[in-house]
Design an enzyme around this catalytic site. Structure first.
Site, PDB file in Angstrom:
ATOM      1  N   HIS A 152      42.212  39.815  42.884  1.00 31.27           N
ATOM      2  CA  HIS A 152      41.191  38.960  43.018  1.00 31.27           C
ATOM      3  C   HIS A 152      41.590  37.573  42.472  1.00 31.27           C
ATOM      4  CE1 HIS A 152      36.902  38.301  42.106  1.00 31.27           C
ATOM      5  NE2 HIS A 152      37.475  37.273  41.643  1.00 31.27           N
ATOM      6  N   GLU A 153      42.313  37.555  41.253  1.00 30.60           N
ATOM      7  CA  GLU A 153      42.589  36.211  40.866  1.00 30.60           C
ATOM      8  C   GLU A 153      44.125  35.633  41.830  1.00 30.60           C
ATOM      9  OE1 GLU A 153      41.022  35.048  38.803  1.00 30.60           O
ATOM     10  OE2 GLU A 153      40.037  36.916  38.080  1.00 30.60           O
ATOM     11  N   HIS A 156      42.311  33.741  44.554  1.00 34.46           N
ATOM     12  CA  HIS A 156      41.705  32.382  44.151  1.00 34.46           C
ATOM     13  C   HIS A 156      42.400  31.372  44.561  1.00 34.46           C
ATOM     14  CE1 HIS A 156      37.794  32.977  42.716  1.00 34.46           C
ATOM     15  NE2 HIS A 156      38.176  33.960  41.615  1.00 34.46           N
TER      16      HIS A 156
END
Ligand code: ZN
Length: 182
Positions: A152-153, A156
């Site tokens: 998820h990170e 980003h």
């Protein structure tokens, strides 16, 4: 200092973040940024925060999944998610190596898409090589929820959000997710 977290629609969240040099990593501004991102993540509260979310288009992530945060789930839910406490750490210029084809589906949310969640498939296992806050190379093997946080990170940093990967028919307010899906 607790920083404002940008919400979806802000162009910085869709930009590819640049790598940091070794000198930048050891600089005081980055030390301060890491401190502020830690405070911001804890205040949210969240288990990860990427620099673009606070308006810095650089490849820096903070992660922490405390036992305290996990008390929101029961033991069965924690076991299904393969979720164990992860101490605070920093990943800079991460290189992701997804392992195998096994995917797992769980509801996922994002501090930059506040108030919503959706079923999002993620690889179950991965290995990531990155630099830590001392500019030392680290390699981490992760499985389960920790692997989900890292994916998820890192998304980003590539201008991607979970809503790009979610099963959109399950996109729910957090309230409706708890009411109808948990
Ligand atoms: Zn996010």
């Amino acid at each position: 200092m607790i920083l404002p977290i940008l919400q979806t629609g802000h162009p910085v969240l869709r930009a590819v973040a640049r790598e940091l040099s070794l000198d930048e990593i050891r600089s005081e501004p980055i030390e301060v940024l890491i401190h502020n991102m830690k405070q911001t993540m804890r205040a949210a509260p969240g288990v990860g925060l990427a620099a673009p979310q606070i308006g810095e288009s650089i490849q820096l992530i903070v992660i922490e999944d405390t036992a305290d945060e996990q008390t929101k789930l029961n033991d069965d839910q924690l076991a299904q998610r393969e979720r164990i406490p992860v101490p605070f750490h920093v990943l800079i210029n991460p290189k992701l190596n997804l392992i195998g084809n096994e995917r797992v589906d769980f509801f996922e949310g994002c501090l930059s898409v506040a108030g919503y969640a959706a079923l999002t498939p993620r690889h179950r296992s991965l290995s990531v090589t990155a630099l830590n806050e001392l500019a030392e190379e680290v390699t981490i093997d992760a499985t389960g929820w920790y692997a989900r946080i890292i994916q998820h990170e890192v998304d980003h940093l590539n201008g991607s959000l979970y809503i790009d990967r979610m099963d959109s028919t399950t996109f729910s307010t957090v309230e409706n997710k708890m009411k109808f899906w948990d």
